[in-house]
Structures are given as C-alpha cells and as structure tokens.
Design a protein around this motif. Structure first.
Motif, short mmCIF file in Angstrom:
data_model
loop_
_atom_site.label_atom_id
_atom_site.label_comp_id
_atom_site.label_asym_id
_atom_site.label_seq_id
_atom_site.Cartn_x
_atom_site.Cartn_y
_atom_site.Cartn_z
N ALA A 43 0.99 -1.12 0.13
CA ALA A 43 0.04 -0.01 0.17
C ALA A 43 0.80 1.07 -0.06
CB ALA A 43 -0.92 -0.01 1.10
N ILE A 44 1.85 1.36 0.78
CA ILE A 44 2.82 2.49 0.92
C ILE A 44 3.50 2.48 -0.61
CG2 ILE A 44 4.89 3.16 1.81
CD1 ILE A 44 3.75 1.95 4.55
N HIS A 45 3.89 1.34 -0.94
CA HIS A 45 4.66 1.62 -2.55
C HIS A 45 3.73 2.05 -3.46
CE1 HIS A 45 7.30 0.76 -5.55
NE2 HIS A 45 6.40 -0.20 -6.04
N ASP A 46 2.38 1.67 -3.35
CA ASP A 46 1.67 2.26 -4.49
C ASP A 46 1.16 3.56 -4.37
OD1 ASP A 46 1.67 -0.34 -5.60
OD2 ASP A 46 -0.04 -1.03 -4.60
N ALA A 47 1.06 3.97 -2.70
CA ALA A 47 0.44 5.38 -2.63
C ALA A 47 1.70 6.36 -2.95
CB ALA A 47 0.42 5.52 -1.04
N ARG A 48 2.98 6.14 -2.81
CA ARG A 48 4.10 6.68 -3.11
C ARG A 48 4.46 6.94 -4.59
NH1 ARG A 48 9.37 4.45 -0.48
NH2 ARG A 48 10.44 6.71 -1.27
N LYS A 49 3.97 6.12 -5.41
CA LYS A 49 3.90 6.48 -6.70
C LYS A 49 3.15 7.23 -7.27
CE LYS A 49 3.38 1.91 -8.08
NZ LYS A 49 3.38 0.66 -8.88
N ARG A 50 1.71 7.37 -6.43
CA ARG A 50 0.77 8.49 -6.87
C ARG A 50 1.36 9.94 -6.34
NH1 ARG A 50 -2.27 5.98 -10.41
NH2 ARG A 50 -2.49 3.91 -9.96
N PHE A 51 1.97 9.74 -5.10
CA PHE A 51 2.61 11.08 -4.79
C PHE A 51 3.55 11.50 -5.66
CE2 PHE A 51 2.03 9.37 -0.10
CZ PHE A 51 0.79 9.61 -0.11
N LYS A 52 4.49 10.74 -6.36
CA LYS A 52 5.40 11.05 -7.48
C LYS A 52 4.72 12.03 -8.61
CE LYS A 52 9.02 8.00 -6.31
NZ LYS A 52 9.97 6.89 -6.72
N ARG A 53 3.51 11.14 -8.98
CA ARG A 53 2.65 11.76 -10.28
C ARG A 53 2.06 13.34 -9.96
NH1 ARG A 53 -0.85 7.18 -13.32
NH2 ARG A 53 1.03 5.81 -13.68
N VAL A 54 1.78 13.39 -8.64
CA VAL A 54 1.04 14.59 -8.20
C VAL A 54 2.22 15.55 -8.08
CG1 VAL A 54 0.08 15.78 -6.14
CG2 VAL A 54 -0.79 13.54 -6.88
N ARG A 55 3.23 15.27 -7.75
CA ARG A 55 4.31 16.30 -7.53
C ARG A 55 4.82 16.70 -8.64
NH1 ARG A 55 8.72 14.33 -3.34
NH2 ARG A 55 9.41 16.65 -3.16
N ALA A 56 4.95 15.72 -9.89
CA ALA A 56 5.12 16.24 -11.11
C ALA A 56 4.33 16.94 -11.79
CB ALA A 56 5.34 14.84 -12.13
N LEU A 57 2.91 16.75 -11.70
CA LEU A 57 1.72 17.51 -12.08
C LEU A 57 2.04 19.00 -11.53
CD1 LEU A 57 -1.02 18.11 -13.43
CD2 LEU A 57 -2.07 17.16 -11.12
N TYR A 58 2.16 19.06 -10.41
CA TYR A 58 2.47 20.44 -9.66
C TYR A 58 3.62 21.09 -10.29
CZ TYR A 58 -0.85 19.36 -5.91
OH TYR A 58 -1.82 19.00 -5.10
N ARG A 59 4.61 20.90 -10.89
CA ARG A 59 5.62 21.26 -11.39
C ARG A 59 4.98 22.47 -12.85
NH1 ARG A 59 11.18 19.95 -11.15
NH2 ARG A 59 11.46 18.27 -9.58
#
Length: 302
Positions: free
Chosen positions: A40-56
């Motif tokens: 669950a943590i691994h999958d959530a962290r992948k989503r966090f990376k996507r959000v941070r890329a979006l915010y750029r």
C-alpha cells in the motif's frame, strides 16, 4: 479520470481533477491496504510522485502553492519510506543475482540478500507506529485535496500554453545539464539527477499526451526505458552506500569484495547503456520543443 490533462477543458478544473484523483487513490491504498501495508505504501508513493510532477506544471503562476504542497506531499512520502526503502535493497540484490553467472558472486549475493532481508524485518518490527503514520498520511492527503480547491489560475489557452512552455523548457534544460554532467564526471548524483529529469519528463508526456498522442506515446516509451535503467542504477548506488557505511553486515572481506565488484560492474554497464538513450530522449532543442508544446496546446485547446 486518467493521468492526463484535456486541453479542450478549463485547465484549472482539469489540474484539480487529476491531482484529486491521484491523491484519492493514495488514500484508498493507505486506508484499505488491499495487499498489505508495505505494498500500500509503495503504491501510494507512486501516486505522490505523479502529483508532484503535475504540480511542477503550474510553478510559474503558483509558486507559493507549488512550494507548499510539494513540501507537504514530499514530507508525507518520506515519513512512510523506511521499510519500502529497505525492501528495495533486497530487490536490488535479487536484480544483481539475475545478472550474475559466477558461482562465487552468486554466493556473495545470497549472503547479502539474507543480511538485507534480516535488516528489513528488523526495521519493520521497529516501526510499531507505522499504522498511525499511514492514518496520518490519509489525513494529510485530504488536506492536500482541500488545498486544491483554493487554486486559481488563468485558464486562457495562450496563458496556459505560455506556462507549460516555460516549465517544459526549464525541465529540458535541467535534463541536458544532467547529461553533460554524466558525460564529464560519472558520479552517482549526476545519474540520479538524470533519472529524476527522465521521470518528470515521462510524467509530463503522459499529462500532455492529448496534444499529439502518437508522438507523445513514442517519446513516453523511450523515456520510460531510460527511467527503468537509471532506476536500477540508482538502487545500486544506494546499495553501494550501505555497503560502505555498514560493511560488517556483508560478511568477510572476500564476500564484501565480490559484492562490491558485482555492484560496480553492473552500474558501469547500466550507465553505458543509459547515456545514448538519454541523448536520444532529449535530442531535440529545449527551446524548440517547448515552443512546439505551446503551439500544440493552443491548437488543441481551440
């Protein structure tokens, strides 16, 4: 909603919808834990990376928002990382073993795997508060979602296109600088920077794929190949750092020497393979490609 921005829709609404979807998926992973805590943590962290890329993508016009929210999500991801990072080291040794044909090297890698598995289990046992941290992360995700609804951007196609072009050019120039650094001084940090540039580029290509689907898909596949190679390279750098910091974990001097030799040989091979791919991925002029992105966005938005 898929991980992409539709140019024929208001940009702010699209941006918020994509970010909220990714954060909501992370919440479901962390709250429901369908395949256990660590997956669950691994999958959530992948989503966090996507959000941070979006915010750029909104940095030029929302510096305060991007800085605050990027930190919020980055700090949250790091609070959950210890066991996943320890597990990644075990997986790295498995990757090395899959590349090895020498019996002595295989024995050294088997010893390292046992040591790293024990270390991972000890870290997991020491984290009695992990469920509480996961629950806190769920709360933080909801706070991040709430923050999205206060975002206000100029949605005019010309303004959005200019914003995207500015970010695109900056990211491309960073990638080119990383390639130059890797060519001139092949140290781990340079390749790590190149990997991060490749990851961001891959995600930005996904986000803007509707402006030129066939070309974006082709570029995305090539960028993903680069990111995968440099992901292994980075994992080996982390493993090498642990070996140098804690050599006692890895047996006698002969075992240690064989382990380090396997790491170094594979790292060198990965770097040699990755650099031509990186040069191809980022072969177009940063200025030209960013202008093309702006032009394509305005055309698709109209």
């Amino acid at each position: 909603m898929a991980y992409h921005l539709r140019p024929d829709k208001p940009f702010t609404a699209e941006f918020v919808a994509v970010a909220e979807q990714q954060l909501s998926k992370a919440v479901r992973y962390l709250a429901d834990k369908p395949d256990g805590e660590h997956t669950a943590i691994h999958d959530a962290r992948k989503r966090f990376k996507r959000v941070r890329a979006l915010y750029r993508l909104i940095q030029p016009d929302a510096k305060e928002f991007r800085s605050r929210e990027n930190k919020r999500i980055g700090d949250m991801a790091r609070s959950l990382s210890a066991v996943r990072d320890a597990t990644a080291l075990v997986e790295t040794v498995d990757y090395l073993a899959g590349q090895s044909t020498l019996p002595e090297e295989q024995a050294a890698l088997a010893f390292a795997r046992d040591a790293l598995s024990k270390r991972r289990d000890e870290i997991a046992e020491s984290q009695e508060d992990l469920p509480a941290r996961m629950a806190t992360a769920v709360i933080i995700c909801h706070e991040a979602i709430d923050a999205l609804h206060g975002l206000s951007l100029d949605d005019k196609p010309e303004k959005t296109a200019h914003r995207l072009a500015k970010v695109w050019k900056k990211q491309r120039l960073q990638a080119l600088a990383a390639i130059k650094e890797c060519e001139g001084n092949a140290h781990a940090e340079a390749f790590h920077e190149l990997r991060k540039s490749g990851q961001t580029y891959w995600m930005h290509l996904a986000l803007l794929r509707d402006i030129w689907p066939s070309a974006m898909r082709a570029k995305q596949a090539e960028a993903k190949s680069l990111v995968d190679l440099l992901g292994h390279e980075h994992d080996l750098s982390v493993l090498s750092g642990l070996v140098n910091e804690s050599p006692d974990l890895f047996g006698d001097s002969d075992t240690l020497a064989r382990l380090l030799a396997a790491i170094i040989a594979r790292q060198q091979a990965l770097r040699k393979e990755a650099l031509p791919i990186a040069q191809s991925v980022f072969s177009d002029s940063a200025a030209t490609e960013s202008k093309l992105v702006a032009l394509l966005w305005k055309h698709a938005a109209s």
